[in-house]
Design a protein around this motif. Structure first.
Motif, short mmCIF file in Angstrom:
data_model
loop_
_atom_site.label_atom_id
_atom_site.label_comp_id
_atom_site.label_asym_id
_atom_site.label_seq_id
_atom_site.Cartn_x
_atom_site.Cartn_y
_atom_site.Cartn_z
N UNK A 203 45.65 83.79 57.44
CA UNK A 203 46.09 84.68 58.52
C UNK A 203 47.01 83.98 59.52
N UNK A 204 46.83 82.69 59.70
CA UNK A 204 47.74 81.97 60.60
C UNK A 204 49.16 81.92 60.03
N UNK A 205 49.25 81.79 58.72
CA UNK A 205 50.57 81.74 58.09
C UNK A 205 51.18 83.13 57.97
N UNK A 206 50.42 84.07 57.42
CA UNK A 206 50.98 85.39 57.09
C UNK A 206 50.95 86.37 58.25
N UNK A 207 50.11 86.13 59.23
CA UNK A 207 50.05 87.00 60.39
C UNK A 207 50.76 86.41 61.59
N UNK A 208 50.38 85.19 61.96
CA UNK A 208 50.90 84.57 63.17
C UNK A 208 52.19 83.79 62.94
N UNK A 209 52.54 83.52 61.69
CA UNK A 209 53.81 82.87 61.41
C UNK A 209 53.82 81.36 61.51
N UNK A 210 52.65 80.72 61.48
CA UNK A 210 52.63 79.26 61.46
C UNK A 210 53.33 78.78 60.18
N UNK A 211 54.26 77.82 60.28
CA UNK A 211 54.95 77.33 59.08
C UNK A 211 53.96 76.89 57.99
N UNK A 212 54.23 77.28 56.79
CA UNK A 212 53.32 77.00 55.67
C UNK A 212 53.03 75.51 55.54
N UNK A 213 54.02 74.65 55.77
CA UNK A 213 53.81 73.22 55.59
C UNK A 213 53.00 72.59 56.72
N UNK A 214 52.66 73.37 57.74
CA UNK A 214 51.84 72.87 58.84
C UNK A 214 50.40 73.37 58.74
N UNK A 215 50.11 74.20 57.75
CA UNK A 215 48.78 74.78 57.61
C UNK A 215 48.00 74.08 56.53
N UNK A 216 47.04 73.28 56.93
CA UNK A 216 46.21 72.53 56.00
C UNK A 216 45.31 73.45 55.19
N UNK A 217 45.19 73.16 53.90
CA UNK A 217 44.25 73.79 52.97
C UNK A 217 44.54 75.29 52.78
N UNK A 218 45.80 75.64 52.81
CA UNK A 218 46.20 77.03 52.62
C UNK A 218 46.05 77.43 51.15
N UNK A 219 45.61 78.66 50.91
CA UNK A 219 45.54 79.19 49.55
C UNK A 219 45.70 80.70 49.58
N UNK A 220 46.31 81.22 48.52
CA UNK A 220 46.46 82.67 48.37
C UNK A 220 45.20 83.30 47.78
N UNK A 221 44.30 82.48 47.28
CA UNK A 221 43.12 83.00 46.58
C UNK A 221 42.21 83.83 47.48
N UNK A 222 42.28 83.59 48.78
CA UNK A 222 41.39 84.31 49.71
C UNK A 222 42.08 85.51 50.34
N UNK A 223 43.25 85.90 49.82
CA UNK A 223 44.08 86.91 50.47
C UNK A 223 43.32 88.19 50.80
N UNK A 224 42.61 88.75 49.82
CA UNK A 224 41.92 90.02 50.05
C UNK A 224 40.89 89.92 51.17
N UNK A 225 40.09 88.85 51.12
CA UNK A 225 39.05 88.69 52.14
C UNK A 225 39.66 88.37 53.51
N UNK A 226 40.72 87.57 53.52
CA UNK A 226 41.37 87.21 54.78
C UNK A 226 42.00 88.45 55.44
N UNK A 227 42.63 89.28 54.63
CA UNK A 227 43.24 90.49 55.17
C UNK A 227 42.18 91.47 55.68
N UNK A 228 41.04 91.51 54.99
CA UNK A 228 39.93 92.35 55.46
C UNK A 228 39.42 91.86 56.81
N UNK A 229 39.30 90.54 56.94
CA UNK A 229 38.85 89.98 58.22
C UNK A 229 39.84 90.31 59.34
N UNK A 230 41.13 90.14 59.08
CA UNK A 230 42.13 90.42 60.10
C UNK A 230 42.14 91.90 60.48
#
Length: 352
Positions: free
Chosen positions: A255-282
């Motif tokens: 959510x920090x990358x896809x919602x708030x726009x934090x640069x991808x290379x600054x976000x530690x341990x990023x993965x697309x695998x949690x997309x559905x659950x992350x979007x539900x949380x947001x």
């Protein structure tokens, strides 16, 4: 224009159309604590101006009280660490863009009672309504309308293993504290690696209890951006896994990358695998649904039945969290069962 367009414009200076905000966007910013962050970018209504002006006026009072409290503690030989609001506001493009309403100072268990005494001496007319007990997370007083919290610990845990592990992390964060200038006052803030853990954990604590907001995610995004070269990724990963928070961190990362726009290379341990659950949380966060279910109040005199009722209410909350992080929900269930057993057989009410 979406809500996140306005957030990204305010945080990172991304281009936007400087049109007036819709009433729906104004209400969303008010609910999410991001009004002072985004409103200055737009043609402000009287209500929007009032939010920004009141925040600036409050910060003047807070800065003064912080300076008095910090000076008194350091003169007494106590070494506080500034937590949360005031320290995080310094990460924003302008400190006035981050609202904060109280002063949080971590002193640790050894300095806790002396620090509380210094605060009472420094602010003799302050309102005092918390007892100075060793199982409290912090001692609170209100000086000149400003709440000051003196923290023994930064976060309270029910699980004894979590508590012991986190205490070592907390000690590391304080021992490696960094200097930061807050309105001309030189203060200490937690080491960036621990601070990243704490800021995320503090937000997650709100997610699992009384409710969180987007401002807390903005804090974490700006912290990761400012200290991208100072955070020890390996150490942070070990800490997150030790506290069963690695999956939760990945929800935040998405959510920090896809919602708030934090640069991808600054976000530690990023993965697309949690997309559905992350979007539900947001989605639930924006809708104001990230709040623990209100406990059903019952007058239960039987101690066993009362404990059973409390445990069932906490297990309901774990079931809610399963929608977002099944792994952490399982940990909440185990924590609840163990805590219930320990409390049932405890001889006194000695808990964090």
């Amino acid at each position: 224009m979406t809500y996140f367009d306005t957030i990204q414009a305010a945080l990172w200076g991304k281009p936007f159309e400087p049109a007036a905000l819709s009433d729906d966007l104004i209400r969303m910013h008010m609910c999410q604590g991001t009004g002072p962050l985004a409103f200055p970018l737009f043609a402000m209504t009287p209500a929007m101006k009032m939010v920004c002006v009141q925040n600036m006026q409050q910060q003047v009072k807070l800065q003064h009280t912080l300076s008095v409290a910090w000076t008194a503690l350091t003169k007494a030989g106590i070494h506080p660490v500034l937590m949360k609001g005031a320290s995080l506001a310094a990460l924003y493009p302008s400190p006035e863009q981050r609202a904060w309403g109280d002063i949080d100072l971590f002193v640790g268990k050894e300095q806790y009672h002396p620090a509380c005494a210094v605060m009472r001496e420094t602010f003799p007319d302050a309102l005092k309504f918390d007892e100075e007990l060793d199982h409290y997370k912090h001692y609170n007083l209100i000086a000149d309308g400003i709440s000051i919290e003196i923290h023994r610990v930064t976060v309270g845990f029910q699980h004894p293993i979590d508590e012991r592990r986190y205490a070592k992390m907390e000690a590391y964060g304080a021992a490696h504290a960094c200097e930061l200038n807050i309105g001309g006052l030189e203060v200490k803030v937690f080491d960036p690696t621990f601070n990243a853990l704490f800021v995320m954990l503090h937000s997650w604590e709100h997610m699992t209890t009384q409710g969180a907001n987007i401002r807390q995610l903005c804090d974490l995004a700006l912290l990761l951006h400012r200290y991208k070269d100072a955070i020890d990724a390996g150490l942070l990963r070990r800490w997150l896994k030790a506290l069963h928070l690695y999956d939760v961190w990945q929800l935040y990362a998405y959510n920090l990358v896809n919602g708030l726009g934090l640069p991808r290379d600054e976000m530690l341990f990023y993965t697309e695998k949690v997309a559905d659950r992350a979007e539900r949380l947001m989605s639930d966060l924006l809708a104001g649904k990230m709040v623990a279910p209100k406990a059903e109040h019952k007058e239960i005199k039987n101690r066993i039945l009362r404990k059973w009722h409390t445990m069932q209410e906490r297990l309901k909350n774990a079931k809610r969290i399963r929608r977002y992080s099944p792994a952490y929900a399982r940990h909440m269930q185990a924590e609840t069962l163990l805590h219930g057993a320990l409390r049932f057989f405890a001889k006194d009410r000695n808990w964090e």
